[in-house]
Design a protein around this motif. Structure first.
Motif, PDB file in Angstrom:
ATOM      1  N   CYS A  44       0.834  -1.218   0.000  1.00 21.58           N
ATOM      2  CA  CYS A  44       0.000   0.000   0.000  1.00 21.58           C
ATOM      3  C   CYS A  44       0.861   1.258   0.000  1.00 21.58           C
ATOM      4  O   CYS A  44       0.507   2.270  -0.623  1.00 21.58           O
ATOM      5  N   LEU A  45       1.993   1.224   0.692  1.00 16.58           N
ATOM      6  CA  LEU A  45       2.858   2.410   0.768  1.00 16.58           C
ATOM      7  C   LEU A  45       3.667   2.615  -0.508  1.00 16.58           C
ATOM      8  O   LEU A  45       3.919   3.744  -0.923  1.00 16.58           O
ATOM      9  N   VAL A  46       4.086   1.504  -1.145  1.00 12.65           N
ATOM     10  CA  VAL A  46       4.857   1.638  -2.394  1.00 12.65           C
ATOM     11  C   VAL A  46       3.980   2.216  -3.498  1.00 12.65           C
ATOM     12  O   VAL A  46       4.439   3.018  -4.316  1.00 12.65           O
ATOM     13  N   ILE A  47       2.687   1.861  -3.536  1.00 11.93           N
ATOM     14  CA  ILE A  47       1.802   2.380  -4.586  1.00 11.93           C
ATOM     15  C   ILE A  47       1.097   3.651  -4.120  1.00 11.93           C
ATOM     16  O   ILE A  47       0.081   4.045  -4.702  1.00 11.93           O
ATOM     17  N   TYR A  48       1.648   4.318  -3.092  1.00  9.02           N
ATOM     18  CA  TYR A  48       0.982   5.501  -2.545  1.00  9.02           C
ATOM     19  C   TYR A  48       0.859   6.607  -3.583  1.00  9.02           C
ATOM     20  O   TYR A  48      -0.179   7.253  -3.709  1.00  9.02           O
ATOM     21  N   PHE A  49       1.935   6.843  -4.356  1.00 10.14           N
ATOM     22  CA  PHE A  49       1.845   7.789  -5.470  1.00 10.14           C
ATOM     23  C   PHE A  49       1.304   7.023  -6.675  1.00 10.14           C
ATOM     24  O   PHE A  49       1.987   6.168  -7.226  1.00 10.14           O
ATOM     25  N   GLN A  50       0.089   7.347  -7.072  1.00 11.61           N
ATOM     26  CA  GLN A  50      -0.628   6.518  -8.043  1.00 11.61           C
ATOM     27  C   GLN A  50      -0.094   6.745  -9.459  1.00 11.61           C
ATOM     28  O   GLN A  50      -0.483   7.692 -10.136  1.00 11.61           O
ATOM     29  N   ASN A  51       0.806   5.871  -9.896  1.00  8.84           N
ATOM     30  CA  ASN A  51       1.255   5.891 -11.290  1.00  8.84           C
ATOM     31  C   ASN A  51       1.725   4.492 -11.680  1.00  8.84           C
ATOM     32  O   ASN A  51       1.850   3.607 -10.828  1.00  8.84           O
ATOM     33  N   VAL A  52       1.953   4.306 -12.978  1.00  5.10           N
ATOM     34  CA  VAL A  52       2.261   2.966 -13.499  1.00  5.10           C
ATOM     35  C   VAL A  52       3.546   2.410 -12.886  1.00  5.10           C
ATOM     36  O   VAL A  52       3.628   1.237 -12.528  1.00  5.10           O
ATOM     37  N   LYS A  53       4.564   3.267 -12.736  1.00  8.41           N
ATOM     38  CA  LYS A  53       5.841   2.818 -12.169  1.00  8.41           C
ATOM     39  C   LYS A  53       5.651   2.323 -10.735  1.00  8.41           C
ATOM     40  O   LYS A  53       6.203   1.288 -10.343  1.00  8.41           O
TER      41      LYS A  53
END
Length: 573
Positions: A123-132
């Protein structure tokens, strides 16, 4: 008062109390084993167990201290985020999972904390919502699932004993085949969580998370979970064949990450690779049987690595989110306090005498010289130490000494006082806590007697490594390095972690996706489509057209006249 400040004060106070409690447990050699009987039906009972000793309490105090400072730092760093409360709650869930893992002497409750760390880290790694971020989060989650499965299999093998409280069985049954299998599975689980080869690719990918999260993950929570698990299982591992395997793998990880960091230009990835190098050092010293020394390095490393990430976050924040070290330079003039903290953390990482890293790294390397190691492991230890100093000096060269390479109207300043307070506190800890921890953990010091040449060997390696880092960075001084660095294959191979991220992403996904595409062409859009849906549709269409001819208006008029003729016939007869 905001949720950031409340969390900071609560965690900081709990951290202080746990630190003094751990001193009490350490001085009086206390161990508390607490059981809560949750459900008891006839002879079956579900019991929650907690283990409190000086090690778990001290580690918890360090985790909470760094977490409190990271949350305080986030108050300013994440100021523009509208969902900062959600961010803080995710970090608190992360901390709770780590606490559960630290105080668990039971494999089931360890799995709860272990899986909690994996889920919240996603959840924390995908906190900034973008493809990378989504790709990095998926790579992180799926790499860690391998360790979760290994831990589940270890739980299944523990059914051979009376309970899942592994702490009761390690010493007595360590020569059993079942216990050896459990040890192997635990090593596999620890290798995935602490990103040892071949599971290393997720650690730099997890840099997609916000910088405060990186500071927390790389210092005291996610990646240290595997090291802490092996510290607890050290009785089982030391002296076995598995320990030799772990020594080789962790030495390779140290060597690979040190080389990779010397070819990297992303500030956060360089620090992430340095974490990987230090994790390899901890794992290798654990495989040699020095659990207390591995724990000592774990704690001292947590302080200066958190400081490094917080300084990097401040620099990135002021560089308008640019992470390329080539666009930095001369930061010591525009950001003097941040630069001072950054350089002290770098020197502590290198093992500069009398800073936090020196006490643990120097003792580890001197014990390596005393041990009966082969030449390969010896080379990995000392060459990786030289590489550590090399990439640290390279980082200082690019960020501090070269001319400024970004926009002329830059907003660089040292006025973020909230961020500075966190960094300055960690800087003091990075200077002081190495000696304090060495007095606490080793009341009777190791007797290390070495000849003068070997005693200064570590220092010489550090000086040579720093010189090498400077020469590699300042390539114009040496034509030899120009020729070697122009070799594209070497730069791409060493700079991309021996192609491991490519193998674990494209290598795993490319062939299944290609096979799926061919199957779709052959089956879904090919023979099965022709003999399945399409042929049925065509037959039904042809039949309906055939019937339509018979049901045309001519036939209807004939049928109508025939029907009228029948009616007339019936009337007149």
């Amino acid at each position: 008062m905001s949720i950031c400040l409340i969390s900071f004060f609560v965690l900081f106070l709990i951290s202080l109390s746990l630190f003094f409690l751990s001193l009490n447990f350490l001085f009086f050699n206390l161990v508390y084993f607490i059981e809560f009987d949750i459900v008891s039906v006839n002879s079956c009972s579900i019991v929650m167990t907690f283990l409190f000793d000086w090690m778990s309490l001290l580690f918890m105090s360090f985790v909470l201290l760094i977490s409190s400072l990271v949350i305080f730092y986030s108050k300013e760093y994440m100021f523009e985020d509208n969902n900062i409360n959600r961010f803080i709650i995710l970090i608190l869930m992360f901390i709770v999972s780590m606490m559960l893992l630290i105080i668990s002497p039971n494999l089931i409750s360890i799995l709860l904390g272990w899986d909690g760390l994996g889920l919240v880290s996603y959840c924390l790694v995908i906190y900034f919502q973008n493809v990378k971020s989504f790709n990095a989060g998926m790579l992180t989650a799926l790499s860690n699932r391998v360790g979760d499965v290994a831990l589940l299999m270890a739980i299944a093998w523990m059914l051979n004993y009376g309970s899942w409280n592994y702490i009761f069985y390690l010493e007595f049954y360590k020569f059993d085949l079942e216990m050896k299998i459990i040890g192997g599975l635990v090593i596999l689980a620890a290798m995935t969580k602490s990103a040892q080869i071949p599971f290393s690719s997720w650690l730099p990918a997890a840099m997609a998370a916000p910088t405060p999260v990186s500071a927390l993950v790389h210092s005291s929570t996610l990646v240290t979970a595997g090291v802490y698990l092996l510290i607890r299982f050290n009785l089982l591992i030391s002296g076995s064949l598995m320990s030799n395997f772990l020594l080789l793998i962790s030495g390779l990880t140290m060597f690979m990450s040190g080389l990779g960091a010397n070819f990297e230009f992303d500030l956060k990835k360089i620090i992430a690779l340095s974490t990987l190098s230090q994790l390899g050092l901890m794992m290798s010293i654990l495989s040699m049987g020095y659990a207390d020394l591995g724990f000592f390095h774990l704690l001292s490393h947590a302080l200066f690595k958190a400081l490094l990430f917080l300084c990097a976050g401040s620099i990135i924040h002021n560089m308008m989110n640019s992470q390329d070290i080539r666009s930095m330079g001369n930061l010591c003039l525009t950001m003097p306090l941040t630069s001072s903290c950054f350089n002290i953390a770098n020197l502590a990482l290198c093992g500069m005498p009398f800073l936090a890293g020196f006490y643990s790294k120097d003792m580890i390397l001197e014990l390596v010289m005393l041990s009966h190691l082969n030449m390969l492991s010896f080379f990995f230890f000392f060459f990786s130490t030289g590489l550590t100093v090399s990439y640290s000096f390279r980082l200082v060269y690019y960020t501090m000494t070269t001319s400024f390479n970004s926009f002329s109207n830059h907003p660089l300043n040292d006025e973020g006082w909230v961020m500075l307070k966190s960094m300055l506190f960690l800087m003091i800890m990075s200077v002081v806590m190495g000696s304090v921890l060495s007095w606490l953990i080793f009341p009777i010091p190791y007797m290390i007697c070495l000849p003068f040449f070997l005693k200064i060997f570590v220092l010489n390696i550090c000086i040579l490594g720093g010189l090498m880092g400077y020469l590699i960075s300042n390539k114009s001084n040496l034509m030899f390095f120009n020729k070697s660095l122009s070799n594209l294959f070497m730069v791409s191979f060493f700079g991309s972690m021996w192609y491991m991220p490519i193998i674990s992403t494209y290598g795993l996904m490319n062939y299944p996706l290609m096979t799926g595409m061919k199957m779709m062409k052959i089956m879904d859009h090919g023979w099965s489509e022709y003999f399945g849906g399409q042929i049925i549709y065509l037959n039904m269409k042809n039949l309906s057209q055939y019937y339509y001819i018979f049901q045309n208006n001519n036939l209807k008029s004939f049928m109508l006249s025939f029907f009228l003729w029948i009616i007339l016939l019936l009337i007149f007869i």
